[in-house]
Design a protein around this motif. Sequence first.
Motif, PDB file in Angstrom:
ATOM      1  N   GLU A   3       0.845  -1.196   0.000  1.00  0.00           N
ATOM      2  CA  GLU A   3       0.000   0.000   0.000  1.00  0.00           C
ATOM      3  C   GLU A   3       0.881   1.247   0.000  1.00  0.00           C
ATOM      4  N   LYS A   4       0.554   2.185  -0.849  1.00  0.00           N
ATOM      5  CA  LYS A   4       1.304   3.436  -0.917  1.00  0.00           C
ATOM      6  C   LYS A   4       0.695   4.415   0.084  1.00  0.00           C
ATOM      7  N   PRO A   5       1.528   5.103   0.880  1.00  0.00           N
ATOM      8  CA  PRO A   5       0.991   5.952   1.937  1.00  0.00           C
ATOM      9  C   PRO A   5       0.072   7.057   1.433  1.00  0.00           C
ATOM     10  N   ALA A 100      10.928   5.330  -7.025  1.00  0.00           N
ATOM     11  CA  ALA A 100      10.581   5.487  -5.610  1.00  0.00           C
ATOM     12  C   ALA A 100       9.065   5.391  -5.429  1.00  0.00           C
ATOM     13  N   GLU A 101       8.318   6.053  -6.300  1.00  0.00           N
ATOM     14  CA  GLU A 101       6.855   6.020  -6.212  1.00  0.00           C
ATOM     15  C   GLU A 101       6.336   4.589  -6.345  1.00  0.00           C
ATOM     16  N   GLU A 102       6.887   3.835  -7.284  1.00  0.00           N
ATOM     17  CA  GLU A 102       6.466   2.445  -7.476  1.00  0.00           C
ATOM     18  C   GLU A 102       6.650   1.625  -6.201  1.00  0.00           C
ATOM     19  N   ARG A 103       7.597   2.017  -5.367  1.00  0.00           N
ATOM     20  CA  ARG A 103       7.901   1.294  -4.145  1.00  0.00           C
ATOM     21  C   ARG A 103       7.232   1.912  -2.920  1.00  0.00           C
ATOM     22  N   GLY A 104       6.408   2.933  -3.140  1.00  0.00           N
ATOM     23  CA  GLY A 104       5.689   3.551  -2.028  1.00  0.00           C
ATOM     24  C   GLY A 104       6.544   4.462  -1.171  1.00  0.00           C
ATOM     25  N   LEU A 105       7.615   4.987  -1.740  1.00  0.00           N
ATOM     26  CA  LEU A 105       8.521   5.871  -1.015  1.00  0.00           C
ATOM     27  C   LEU A 105       8.329   7.318  -1.448  1.00  0.00           C
TER      28      LEU A 105
END
Length: 117
Positions: A3-5, A100-105
Amino acid sequence: MQEKPWNAGRLHIGENHRYLQNGNQPFFWLADTAWLLCQTTDEDQAKMYLTNRRDKGFTVIQSVLIHSLPNMQMSSLAAAERDATDPAYWVYVDKVVDLAEERGLYMALLPTWGSIV
């Protein structure tokens, strides 16, 4: 899939002004500083690093976009940097942010060091 924050809502300061929230959920800013992430990695190295940090529970990667300019006297590491005046560098920056976005960061991006301006 993790889940992405930001799916919980926009990152903002909580009503009591003591912590960050995504929507109504608390957000823990656990950052790693990878100042030269965009300047000194290739795509595979960036993927490996970002995946490693996600897997370790980090939520934010802090990085600087312009570490040095051509012809600046810097550390020996500066010689290995990508040239920020080259448009291809900025294409790569976009790629790293996407990774980074793909990894939820989240990426906390410092435009440049104060010594440059």
